[in-house]
Design a protein around this motif. Structure first.
Motif, PDB file in Angstrom:
ATOM      1  N   GLU A 139       0.796  -1.260  -0.020  1.00 17.98           N
ATOM      2  CA  GLU A 139      -0.153   0.120  -0.052  1.00 17.98           C
ATOM      3  C   GLU A 139       1.055   1.426   0.110  1.00 17.98           C
ATOM      4  O   GLU A 139       1.969   1.369   0.496  1.00 17.98           O
ATOM      5  CB  GLU A 139      -1.074  -0.086   1.055  1.00 17.98           C
ATOM      6  CG  GLU A 139      -1.767  -1.101   1.431  1.00 17.98           C
ATOM      7  CD  GLU A 139      -1.396  -2.221   2.281  1.00 17.98           C
ATOM      8  OE1 GLU A 139      -2.052  -2.615   2.905  1.00 17.98           O
ATOM      9  OE2 GLU A 139      -0.128  -2.194   2.683  1.00 17.98           O
ATOM     10  N   SER A 140       0.383   2.278  -0.508  1.00 17.30           N
ATOM     11  CA  SER A 140       1.087   3.666  -0.461  1.00 17.30           C
ATOM     12  C   SER A 140       0.067   4.619  -0.673  1.00 17.30           C
ATOM     13  O   SER A 140      -1.259   4.465  -1.129  1.00 17.30           O
ATOM     14  CB  SER A 140       2.043   3.943  -1.714  1.00 17.30           C
ATOM     15  OG  SER A 140       1.526   3.766  -2.877  1.00 17.30           O
ATOM     16  N   GLY A 141       0.450   5.942  -0.448  1.00 19.34           N
ATOM     17  CA  GLY A 141      -0.581   7.046  -0.634  1.00 19.34           C
ATOM     18  C   GLY A 141      -1.132   7.773   0.528  1.00 19.34           C
ATOM     19  O   GLY A 141      -1.904   8.618   0.543  1.00 19.34           O
ATOM     20  N   GLY A 142      -0.759   6.964   1.747  1.00 27.92           N
ATOM     21  CA  GLY A 142      -1.302   7.557   3.032  1.00 27.92           C
ATOM     22  C   GLY A 142      -0.576   8.847   3.483  1.00 27.92           C
ATOM     23  O   GLY A 142       0.428   9.278   2.691  1.00 27.92           O
ATOM     24  N   GLY A 143      -0.847   9.763   4.217  1.00 23.99           N
ATOM     25  CA  GLY A 143      -0.472  10.775   5.000  1.00 23.99           C
ATOM     26  C   GLY A 143      -1.472  11.618   5.779  1.00 23.99           C
ATOM     27  O   GLY A 143      -2.377  10.982   6.245  1.00 23.99           O
ATOM     28  N   VAL A 144      -1.043  12.639   5.960  1.00 20.29           N
ATOM     29  CA  VAL A 144      -1.979  13.536   6.876  1.00 20.29           C
ATOM     30  C   VAL A 144      -2.327  14.622   5.934  1.00 20.29           C
ATOM     31  O   VAL A 144      -1.993  15.071   5.056  1.00 20.29           O
ATOM     32  CB  VAL A 144      -0.829  14.180   7.867  1.00 20.29           C
ATOM     33  CG1 VAL A 144      -1.605  15.318   8.776  1.00 20.29           C
ATOM     34  CG2 VAL A 144      -0.067  13.438   8.688  1.00 20.29           C
ATOM     35  N   TYR A 185      -7.244   0.839  -6.402  1.00 21.73           N
ATOM     36  CA  TYR A 185      -7.020   2.107  -5.788  1.00 21.73           C
ATOM     37  C   TYR A 185      -8.039   2.517  -4.777  1.00 21.73           C
ATOM     38  O   TYR A 185      -9.296   1.851  -4.891  1.00 21.73           O
ATOM     39  CB  TYR A 185      -7.104   3.250  -6.957  1.00 21.73           C
ATOM     40  CG  TYR A 185      -5.834   2.929  -7.937  1.00 21.73           C
ATOM     41  CD1 TYR A 185      -6.459   2.261  -9.141  1.00 21.73           C
ATOM     42  CD2 TYR A 185      -4.757   3.381  -7.631  1.00 21.73           C
ATOM     43  CE1 TYR A 185      -5.244   2.032 -10.277  1.00 21.73           C
ATOM     44  CE2 TYR A 185      -3.683   3.203  -8.714  1.00 21.73           C
ATOM     45  CZ  TYR A 185      -3.926   2.430  -9.782  1.00 21.73           C
ATOM     46  OH  TYR A 185      -3.049   2.433 -10.859  1.00 21.73           O
ATOM     47  N   LEU A 186      -7.750   3.612  -3.874  1.00 28.02           N
ATOM     48  CA  LEU A 186      -8.927   3.893  -3.012  1.00 28.02           C
ATOM     49  C   LEU A 186      -8.847   5.173  -3.191  1.00 28.02           C
ATOM     50  O   LEU A 186      -8.143   6.035  -2.513  1.00 28.02           O
ATOM     51  CB  LEU A 186      -9.092   3.254  -1.612  1.00 28.02           C
ATOM     52  CG  LEU A 186     -10.101   3.688  -0.983  1.00 28.02           C
ATOM     53  CD1 LEU A 186     -11.484   2.971  -1.247  1.00 28.02           C
ATOM     54  CD2 LEU A 186      -9.961   3.328   0.489  1.00 28.02           C
ATOM     55  N   GLN A 187      -9.765   6.134  -3.964  1.00 26.42           N
ATOM     56  CA  GLN A 187      -9.966   7.415  -3.974  1.00 26.42           C
ATOM     57  C   GLN A 187     -10.853   7.876  -2.766  1.00 26.42           C
ATOM     58  O   GLN A 187     -12.004   7.336  -2.553  1.00 26.42           O
ATOM     59  CB  GLN A 187     -10.532   7.827  -5.277  1.00 26.42           C
ATOM     60  CG  GLN A 187     -10.775   9.376  -5.400  1.00 26.42           C
ATOM     61  CD  GLN A 187      -9.527  10.084  -5.299  1.00 26.42           C
ATOM     62  OE1 GLN A 187      -8.600   9.758  -6.131  1.00 26.42           O
ATOM     63  NE2 GLN A 187      -9.343  11.357  -4.675  1.00 26.42           N
ATOM     64  N   MET A 188     -10.416   8.776  -1.803  1.00 27.52           N
ATOM     65  CA  MET A 188     -10.722   9.062  -0.566  1.00 27.52           C
ATOM     66  C   MET A 188     -11.191  10.788  -0.711  1.00 27.52           C
ATOM     67  O   MET A 188     -10.209  11.229  -0.644  1.00 27.52           O
ATOM     68  CB  MET A 188     -10.147   8.924   0.744  1.00 27.52           C
ATOM     69  CG  MET A 188      -9.835   7.272   0.473  1.00 27.52           C
ATOM     70  SD  MET A 188      -9.041   6.957   2.398  1.00 27.52           S
ATOM     71  CE  MET A 188      -7.426   7.732   2.112  1.00 27.52           C
ATOM     72  N   ASN A 189     -12.542  11.240  -0.867  1.00 27.41           N
ATOM     73  CA  ASN A 189     -12.994  12.688  -0.989  1.00 27.41           C
ATOM     74  C   ASN A 189     -13.686  12.915   0.280  1.00 27.41           C
ATOM     75  O   ASN A 189     -13.905  11.888   0.970  1.00 27.41           O
ATOM     76  CB  ASN A 189     -13.906  12.723  -2.121  1.00 27.41           C
ATOM     77  CG  ASN A 189     -13.021  12.311  -3.534  1.00 27.41           C
ATOM     78  OD1 ASN A 189     -11.794  12.488  -3.563  1.00 27.41           O
ATOM     79  ND2 ASN A 189     -13.629  12.067  -4.433  1.00 27.41           N
ATOM     80  N   SER A 190     -13.580  14.051   0.496  1.00 29.09           N
ATOM     81  CA  SER A 190     -14.387  14.852   1.698  1.00 29.09           C
ATOM     82  C   SER A 190     -13.955  14.112   2.973  1.00 29.09           C
ATOM     83  O   SER A 190     -14.768  13.586   3.782  1.00 29.09           O
ATOM     84  CB  SER A 190     -15.714  14.568   1.304  1.00 29.09           C
ATOM     85  OG  SER A 190     -16.269  15.227   0.415  1.00 29.09           O
ATOM     86  N   LEU A 191     -12.468  13.812   3.219  1.00 26.32           N
ATOM     87  CA  LEU A 191     -12.287  13.271   4.405  1.00 26.32           C
ATOM     88  C   LEU A 191     -12.633  13.774   5.742  1.00 26.32           C
ATOM     89  O   LEU A 191     -12.977  15.082   5.779  1.00 26.32           O
ATOM     90  CB  LEU A 191     -10.633  13.182   4.515  1.00 26.32           C
ATOM     91  CG  LEU A 191     -10.163  12.133   3.418  1.00 26.32           C
ATOM     92  CD1 LEU A 191      -8.467  12.252   2.979  1.00 26.32           C
ATOM     93  CD2 LEU A 191     -10.237  10.736   3.851  1.00 26.32           C
ATOM     94  N   LYS A 192     -12.878  12.900   6.782  1.00 30.24           N
ATOM     95  CA  LYS A 192     -13.402  13.613   8.117  1.00 30.24           C
ATOM     96  C   LYS A 192     -12.267  12.808   9.080  1.00 30.24           C
ATOM     97  O   LYS A 192     -11.712  12.162   8.804  1.00 30.24           O
ATOM     98  CB  LYS A 192     -14.653  12.950   8.192  1.00 30.24           C
ATOM     99  CG  LYS A 192     -15.748  13.255   7.266  1.00 30.24           C
ATOM    100  CD  LYS A 192     -17.045  12.454   7.675  1.00 30.24           C
ATOM    101  CE  LYS A 192     -18.267  12.951   6.527  1.00 30.24           C
ATOM    102  NZ  LYS A 192     -19.520  11.977   6.986  1.00 30.24           N
ATOM    103  N   LEU A 205      -7.478  12.141  -0.529  1.00 33.64           N
ATOM    104  CA  LEU A 205      -6.240  11.338  -0.890  1.00 33.64           C
ATOM    105  C   LEU A 205      -6.688  10.118  -1.500  1.00 33.64           C
ATOM    106  O   LEU A 205      -7.574   9.718  -1.609  1.00 33.64           O
ATOM    107  CB  LEU A 205      -5.811  10.983   0.692  1.00 33.64           C
ATOM    108  CG  LEU A 205      -5.165  11.645   1.518  1.00 33.64           C
ATOM    109  CD1 LEU A 205      -4.811  11.160   2.887  1.00 33.64           C
ATOM    110  CD2 LEU A 205      -3.769  12.149   0.940  1.00 33.64           C
ATOM    111  N   ARG A 206      -5.326   9.563  -2.342  1.00 33.52           N
ATOM    112  CA  ARG A 206      -5.602   8.222  -3.184  1.00 33.52           C
ATOM    113  C   ARG A 206      -4.814   7.298  -2.512  1.00 33.52           C
ATOM    114  O   ARG A 206      -3.483   7.358  -2.609  1.00 33.52           O
ATOM    115  CB  ARG A 206      -5.588   8.556  -4.593  1.00 33.52           C
ATOM    116  CG  ARG A 206      -5.895   7.546  -5.375  1.00 33.52           C
ATOM    117  CD  ARG A 206      -6.032   7.351  -6.729  1.00 33.52           C
ATOM    118  NE  ARG A 206      -4.485   7.387  -7.370  1.00 33.52           N
ATOM    119  CZ  ARG A 206      -4.341   7.019  -8.326  1.00 33.52           C
ATOM    120  NH1 ARG A 206      -5.242   6.900  -9.466  1.00 33.52           N
ATOM    121  NH2 ARG A 206      -3.124   6.946  -9.146  1.00 33.52           N
ATOM    122  N   LEU A 207      -5.375   6.068  -2.092  1.00 30.73           N
ATOM    123  CA  LEU A 207      -4.759   4.955  -1.687  1.00 30.73           C
ATOM    124  C   LEU A 207      -4.202   4.045  -3.001  1.00 30.73           C
ATOM    125  O   LEU A 207      -5.199   4.051  -3.924  1.00 30.73           O
ATOM    126  CB  LEU A 207      -4.985   4.234  -0.578  1.00 30.73           C
ATOM    127  CG  LEU A 207      -5.539   4.940   0.571  1.00 30.73           C
ATOM    128  CD1 LEU A 207      -5.911   4.143   1.631  1.00 30.73           C
ATOM    129  CD2 LEU A 207      -4.089   5.915   1.215  1.00 30.73           C
TER     130      LEU A 207
END
Length: 124
Positions: free
Chosen positions: A6-11, A80-87, A18-20
């Motif tokens: 896995e890659s793409g994590g962060g703050v 891929y996991l596209q993550m929008n509107s993160l909470k 973010l996209r994983l």
């Protein structure tokens, strides 16, 4: 031996995206379902999303439906996991997993291989 990286994590701040990425290697067979799970501190690992490797079916946890999108690139053996509107409540270690045989997809027991995880931290 199947390896999932896995890659793409962060703050990130709340509201951003973010996209994983999960790259699979070492397969000598076709996977059934690829999934994403997450685990927050002190909580059990929970299902996030899954995608059929051979068909177009996708599945989502209610908590991410409409915000997250799972997709695949067969040629690259990548999900891929596209993550929008993160909470802030999305903060967790995110794991990619490979389901070789089970027809179900939302339990950790359905999956045969796991990646090492990538941390996602969302600040308010």
């Amino acid at each position: 031996q199947v390896r999932l990286i896995e890659s793409g994590g962060g703050v990130a701040q709340a509201g951003v995206s973010l996209r994983l990425t999960c790259a699979a290697s070492g397969r000598t067979f076709t996977s059934n379902i690829m999934g994403w799970f997450r685990q927050a501190p002190g909580k059990e690992r929970e299902f996030v999303a899954a995608i059929s490797w051979s068909f177009s079916s996708t599945y989502y946890a209610d908590s991410v439906k409409g915000r997250f999108t799972i997709s695949k690139d067969l040629a690259k053996n990548t999900v891929y996991l596209q993550m929008n509107s993160l909470k802030p409540e999305d903060t967790a270690v995110y794991y990619c997993a490979d389901n070789l045989r089970s027809t179900s997809y939302d339990s950790t027991g359905d999956y045969d291989y796991w990646g090492q995880g990538t941390q996602v931290t969302v600040s308010s």
